[in-house]
Structure formats: structure tokens, C-alpha cells
Design an enzyme around this catalytic site. Sequence first.
Site, short mmCIF file in Angstrom:
data_model
loop_
_atom_site.label_atom_id
_atom_site.label_comp_id
_atom_site.label_asym_id
_atom_site.label_seq_id
_atom_site.Cartn_x
_atom_site.Cartn_y
_atom_site.Cartn_z
N LYS A 269 3.84 10.52 38.32
CA LYS A 269 4.81 9.54 37.80
C LYS A 269 6.21 10.09 38.05
CE LYS A 269 6.64 7.86 33.38
NZ LYS A 269 6.54 7.98 31.91
N LYS A 281 15.61 3.12 24.51
CA LYS A 281 15.34 4.28 23.68
C LYS A 281 16.55 4.60 22.79
CE LYS A 281 12.41 6.60 27.14
NZ LYS A 281 11.18 6.84 26.37
N GLU A 353 6.46 2.02 30.63
CA GLU A 353 6.61 1.63 32.04
C GLU A 353 5.81 2.51 32.99
OE1 GLU A 353 8.36 5.21 32.07
OE2 GLU A 353 8.75 3.72 30.53
N ARG A 355 2.80 3.55 33.06
CA ARG A 355 1.47 3.03 33.42
C ARG A 355 1.58 1.84 34.36
NH1 ARG A 355 0.25 2.24 27.21
NH2 ARG A 355 1.71 3.97 27.24
#
Length: 502
Positions: A269, A281, A353, A355
Amino acid sequence: MEFSVKSGSPEKQRSACIVVGVFEPRRLSPIAEQLDKISGGYISSLLRRGDLEGKPGQMLLLHQVPNILSERVLLVGCGKERELGERQYKDIIKKTISTLNETGSMEAVCFLTELHVKGRDTYWKVRQAVESTKDSLYTFNQFKSNKPETRRPLRKLVFNVPTRRELNLGEKAIAHGLSIASGVKASKDLGNMPPNVANPAYLASQARRLADDYETVTTKIIGEEEMKKLGMTSYLAVGQGSHNESMMSIMEYKGHPDPAAKPIVLIGKGLTFDSGGISIKPSEGMDEMKYDMCGAASVFGAMKALAKLNLPLNVVGVLAGCENMPSSNSYRPGDILTTMSGQTVEVLNTDAEGRLVLCDALTYVERYEPECVVDVATLTGACVVALGHHISGLISNHNPLAHELINASEQSGDRAWRLPMAEEYNEQLSSPFADMGNIGGKAAGTITAGCFLSRFAKKYHWAHIDSAGTAWVSGANKGSTGRPVSLLVQFLLNRSGQENEE
């Protein structure tokens, strides 16, 4: 820095410094006893005076010890002899290297590799000493205007092994340790780079450079236009709020005698910055979201180590690079995405995000008909809650592969712990509007993320490593750890049959 191994008695060593161990309470190791005898009891007399107790990490540097050829002797506290374990051994090595570097010893002969570490052999002790030394000396100061310099840095380190029969094993350990340390450094450097430099295009440039450096590696970059043609809608959605183009970098290493042999695939990733997107966030600590590409960084580091080791394997490394930013173009909670596999996903949180990027990468690598696939991602805060900052999470659809990775984690000291993936957890991903939601609620967040990914990994043996708690450290010593490069390379060494051959 130069490393070597030799087998010899300490009194014959002519070096800037000899490094030997002292146990609690004030008890000399066998090698230190030999030096003490030659020096006429000089060392033991210092211990009786209380100059060194032998507690772990204590250091006492002696100059001009009587009858010793070397200029200095460094006494290193190793704690209680029967309690010397793996972690303590590595910590002692790091403290020793820092002391040598600070005191101007440009070369040293280290006898700590002769200490007994529970359940570990000479190969492990020498390799871990090399890796720990490199880790101790690592700095990241590219962006500092004043770079501190060590006046007389340590340049040569010789590890002593008990018998001449173990010299070949020690040399193999050094070669492996240096290759792994090189991969760890590459991973750390990528992770520590600021996000205004290390964007997806920068990841791609590093992948290209690896191919330039090693003829066994070829690199291909897939940009947004090609992703559209491939139907990678989920991957593209995550990056559409950023002006930095999403790029998937594919490095193919061919070292197997049979070029057509099925490859092992590693996917990382590579969120070069993760603001959370529309589900933004909190601002506190958001600077650390540059580390959300540490999965890709670890795959890059593993590929570099692999190329250095020249292992007889075929391996594909995928860096799934993109940036998750809020803008008028960003994907939204409530969007439904059609993945490359054809399965649909309802976006419930744009901060889940990783995944959505990985699922399309997992589908893409089906074309390689892989022997197995391992993805690495700083995927869930839930993994930090479950396992803290010491052990990575592991989920797999194939028991033998999971056991291989856990075994590699124990061998390397880069530990992982397997979590369950029972069918019941899949129920948390259900959506009334799509095939699945991209989150499964607060409970078992690491497991439900793994269950999500498993739906895109049904055509091969697959494992997922969640390094959210282990990829970097916060606080005063903030920085990338380079994990799980050591685990991945150990896994590849084991697969190649070269884990510790003499």
C-alpha cells in the site's frame, strides 16, 4: 562500513578496540576471562572496585590494558547470563556500536557474537549484529542545513566466531545481513521522505532506478489512463481528489532458473499522504500520515535486498501509489464503486481507502498466476489497539503460507501474529446497496479489513500483513522502522532454500 569474521583468541588481536561481555553480577564472560588472565587480573580488579556491574547496556572503555596488543578494551554489560535473549542481544549490539562510534574507535573486534543467546546459532548472532549495527548508525538528515558529522566514525567491524568451521557460516550471515540492512535502509528512506517529495511519481522513479541498477529487475509503471482501461475504478477513486497522479509501479525480478516459473507477488500500500479525504483525519499527528506508504516502502526494500542477494526466485513487487486528499473532485461517503473484479463497494468512510487501492491491485496480479501473494499495508488503527507497536498483524486464506510467514517472522525477529478470519466476520461488511461496504464497524477492525481483501484474493494463496503499529515510531525519535522488510526477505530466503546454508 566494512564487516568481516575471524576465529582467534583475544590476546592475539591487534586492533583499535576489543569488545567483550560482562555478566551480572560483575562476572566476566569466557573471552573477558582470557583477557583478564593475560592482563594479570587488571580487568577483574576494576570490577571488584565497582566500576562495572554488568547490567544490560552498561559500558566501560579501558585504555592500554597491560599485556593486551589492542589500544582499548570495551567491556559491555550483558545482564544475567542465562537471561540473555534476542531483544536484549540486539539492544546490546546497538549500544556497543553507538559507544564505539562516539569514542573514535574506527575499527573493532567484537566477541559478543560468541555469547550464548537462547535458541540462536552463530549465523543468527552475526546476521543480527550486522543488521543492528546498520540500524544503530542510520540517520535521515537530507533536509537539514547543518549535518552533524562524527569525527572518527567506526569504519571496520570484525566479528569473532568460536571455531574456524563457522567462518563460512559467519560470512554468509554478513552477506545476508548487509543485503537485508540495505533493504531496510531503502524502506526507511522512502518512509521518512516528506510527502511534498515522495508522491506516487517519486515511488515510480525509485522503482525505475532499481531496474537501472540490477539487470534481473524490470519495471513497468501504470498511470491513471491505463488504470481506466483496466477498470481499476476503486483505486482511481481514492486518488481523484489529489493533483498528484496515481501510479502503480510493478517491479519484476527474474532469478529462477526457469523464467516461466510462477512468481511470488508482494504488494505494498503506497498512500504517499493520507489526509482521510472527505472523512478527514484530526489535525494532531496528521504529519505522520506520510508513513501510510510504508507498506510500499517495505516491498521496495525487500525487492532491493532480493536483487542484492540474487536469489533463485521469480518475484513481482507492486507499489500501489496514490494520495488521499479532500477536494471538490474527491470521492465521497455514499459513493458506490465498481472494482476491477466487478464487485461493488459502498464507500462508508473515505479514510478506509487502503483496501480500496489494494483490492484492485490484488485483482490485477491474477495475470501472473502467482505461487502466492503477500500484501503489506499500514491498514488499520485497530491493529495498533490489538497488537500495539511491537508485532504486526497477519491474516491469510492459506494455513501453510501463514505458517511460513510466522516462522520467517520468528527467525528474523520481525514478528507477526496471525489473526482469525472466520466467516462470521464477513457479515459486518454487508451493505444494502452494494456487494459490500468498505468498513465493518468498530469491532474487529483489522479482521474485517482482512475479510474485505480476501474477497479479491480467491484465485491464489494470499496473506495480508497489517503494519500500522510497527511501520514507524512516534515521539522524539520519530521515523520509519523499515518493517517488515526483514520478515519478507527471510520468507524469500526460506523459499529459495538459502536461509542459513553453510
